[in-house]
Design an enzyme around this catalytic site. Structure first.
Site, PDB file in Angstrom:
ATOM      1  N   ASP A 323      -8.729 -50.409 -35.549  1.00 15.72           N
ATOM      2  CA  ASP A 323      -8.303 -49.226 -34.800  1.00 15.72           C
ATOM      3  C   ASP A 323      -9.220 -48.033 -35.063  1.00 15.72           C
ATOM      4  O   ASP A 323      -9.908 -47.968 -36.081  1.00 15.72           O
ATOM      5  CB  ASP A 323      -6.864 -48.859 -35.182  1.00 15.72           C
ATOM      6  CG  ASP A 323      -6.736 -48.466 -36.646  1.00 15.72           C
ATOM      7  OD1 ASP A 323      -7.336 -49.166 -37.490  1.00 15.72           O
ATOM      8  OD2 ASP A 323      -6.047 -47.477 -36.944  1.00 15.72           O
ATOM      9  N   GLU A 324      -9.205 -47.099 -34.146  1.00 13.33           N
ATOM     10  CA  GLU A 324      -9.820 -45.778 -34.289  1.00 13.33           C
ATOM     11  C   GLU A 324     -11.249 -45.826 -34.829  1.00 13.33           C
ATOM     12  O   GLU A 324     -11.632 -45.005 -35.660  1.00 13.33           O
ATOM     13  CB  GLU A 324      -8.956 -44.892 -35.202  1.00 13.33           C
ATOM     14  CG  GLU A 324      -7.603 -44.577 -34.615  1.00 13.33           C
ATOM     15  CD  GLU A 324      -6.770 -43.680 -35.523  1.00 13.33           C
ATOM     16  OE1 GLU A 324      -6.128 -42.761 -34.998  1.00 13.33           O
ATOM     17  OE2 GLU A 324      -6.760 -43.911 -36.749  1.00 13.33           O
ATOM     18  N   ALA A 325     -12.035 -46.772 -34.339  1.00 12.30           N
ATOM     19  CA  ALA A 325     -13.453 -46.827 -34.723  1.00 12.30           C
ATOM     20  C   ALA A 325     -14.218 -45.882 -33.790  1.00 12.30           C
ATOM     21  O   ALA A 325     -15.012 -46.299 -32.942  1.00 12.30           O
ATOM     22  CB  ALA A 325     -13.972 -48.255 -34.616  1.00 12.30           C
TER      23      ALA A 325
END
Length: 533
Positions: A323-325
């Site tokens: 997530d949230e890369a």
């Protein structure tokens, strides 16, 4: 009072036996053999603490006993159970230890709340047994879960939770038939799991630095004090797993990749393109870090970390984040996550990832955990055979504030503040998914503002109880007003256990909650066994 007034989650079938009443006597025994013995021991401890009765475990029953009986098959699978209460006996049936554990939890709720006693970390009760009358109305229950996976997530990266605190979490969640604990072990702020020096280490990476550096810096304060440092040795992790397994809870470890990796970049210089370590994160910021798709050492590192973690994980799942890369270019993200998922699957585990990773070609059977954002890729992956774990933020995130003035909790999810009702009144089968495509439900607790179990409980309960019923009981059986009434009866039980909970308005609580800010472990401690009573 109706038989079901104390039961959460609501069983599949409940038939009251009018005129039948069982009274537990000091001479009663618990009858169990084989696969029922573990649950029998747990029932014995629970009732001994609450009643003071000896309740020896035996193998042949007579009138007044509680019997746990193994059956060859039972509709609903290994977690299904039957429970019959008559004038002269209580009979629990199941085909596997998981079913007996669930049966014991339901029987526990049929007893008066005064059966509950808070425990010290070493198992001794704080209070003397209650000298009450232990009466249960006659009933026949046949029960099984709607979904296979019913979990909570505990973020131990932002603020560390000791081994004993994690065990306490397992004890509280298990009574509501929640059966999975997802541990978020790494993030930008910290690295909380030991990775031992490998025999084959071609790049000379210092894996010991992951915890020496990444476990020694904590999340900054929030007015409640800084987050706590510490990490789990591999033996600690195995200890947690053994404890969880005996209580029908599987542990799901997560190494968040390829973003949320600043602690790793600070600990191992070779993971950075310039070979220089990043400074440790002393803020709450995320989304700014990434592994490098062009460095061979990236894959060497991930292979070693996931391999060691898989080797000590007894459960079927290995979570790789995803997530949230936010600073990882799309092509690099696809390259790395596809390879990380393949590496994870090669360990023999089923790979799990947050829904952003649904953009990538995944191994067969890989689980997609939905939390936020577009749903179409999730439905597409489900159609290709990927089970979906539902954690939509607005109906499952247990860290969200109850109201804007809450001293702890977050408030980034639109539509808040949220209380138990929003977490109850929704269905995991949505957005084009079919029932068989949903693996289950998980409620995450992120700990930027949480310091210890008392504060964690206050955010988790009663909302986690709502999620337990959503995941266990059928959609047609669930009723908001009925659940409101049953939730109110839970207050005394939680209070007697010493579990703080949010005294949500609109519920007639049977007892007031304890103060979540009393006796909190707000200090920075690395002593795993130190728990304040």
């Amino acid at each position: 009072m109706n038989t079901t007034d104390n039961l959460i989650p609501l069983p599949r079938h409940v038939t009251p036996l009018d005129g039948q009443v069982f009274t537990l006597q000091p001479t009663a025994r618990i009858i169990a053999e084989g696969a029922a013995r573990t649950a029998a021991g747990q029932l014995q401890l629970l009732l001994q603490r609450g009643t003071g009765f000896e309740l020896p475990i035996a193998t042949h029953s007579s009138s007044g006993d509680i019997s746990l009986e193994l059956v060859e098959t039972l509709d609903g699978g290994p977690e299904a159970y039957g429970l019959t209460v008559t004038d002269d006996a209580i009979r629990l049936t199941a085909q596997a230890p998981a079913g007996f554990f669930n049966a014991v939890q339901t029987l526990r709720q049929l007893f008066p709340a005064s059966v509950e006693q808070p425990l010290t970390p070493h198992g001794a009760p704080h209070a003397t047994p209650d000298a009450g009358t232990w009466v249960i109305p006659g009933v026949v229950i046949h029960d099984a879960p709607r979904f296979q996976y019913r979990g909570l997530m505990l973020d131990v990266a932002r603020s560390f939770f000791t081994v004993e605190e994690v065990k306490e979490q397992i004890d509280v969640m298990g009574q509501f038939k929640l059966n999975a604990l997802h541990l978020h072990l790494t993030d930008d702020q910290a690295w909380r799991i030991e990775i031992q020096p490998p025999a084959d280490n071609p790049s000379g990476l210092d894996y010991g630095n992951l915890t020496a550096v990444g476990g020694a810096v904590n999340h900054p304060g929030t007015g409640l004090g800084p987050g706590r440092t510490g990490f789990y040795t591999q033996e600690d992790f195995k200890d947690i797993e053994r404890y969880a397994a005996a209580r029908n809870v599987l542990v799901v470890p997560e190494i968040d990749l390829p973003g949320h990796v600043n602690a790793a970049l600070a600990a191992i210089p070779q993971l950075n393109p310039d070979g220089r370590p990043q400074p440790m994160n002393t803020t709450g910021d995320v989304g700014y870090s990434t592994l490098d798709a062009g460095l061979p050492v990236t894959y060497e590192f991930v292979r070693e970390v996931l391999g060691q973690l898989a080797s000590i994980t007894t459960g079927p799942y290995l979570h790789i984040g995803g997530d949230e890369a936010l600073v990882t270019g799309h092509d690099n993200y696809v390259t790395m996550v596809r390879e990380f998922a393949r590496i994870g699957a090669e360990t023999g585990k089923t790979v799990v990832g947050w829904n952003e990773y649904a953009e990538v070609d995944l191994p067969d059977g890989a689980v997609v955990q939905y939390w936020h954002g577009g749903f179409d890729p999730v439905v597409e992956k489900a159609g290709a055979g990927s089970p979906v774990l539902m954690s939509p933020a607005a109906t499952t995130y247990l860290d969200q504030k109850y109201d804007p003035g809450s001293p702890i909790g977050l408030s980034w999810v639109e539509g808040g503040p949220f209380t138990w009702a929003e977490y109850y009144d929704w269905d995991p089968v949505q957005g084009g998914l079919a029932e068989h495509q949903v693996l289950g439900v998980e409620g995450p607790l992120w700990t930027e503002t949480v310091r210890g179990n008392r504060q964690a409980y206050w955010l988790q309960y009663p909302r986690a109880v709502s999620l337990a019923e959503v995941a266990w009981s059928s959609r047609p059986a669930r009723d908001l007003d009925g659940f409101r009434r049953r939730l109110g009866t839970l207050g005394e039980r939680l209070s007697r256990q010493g579990v703080p909970f949010q005294e949500a308005p609109g519920v007639q609580w049977s007892a007031r909650p304890s103060d979540p800010f009393a006796d909190t472990m707000g200090t920075n401690s690395d002593e795993y066994g130190t728990i304040e009573a």
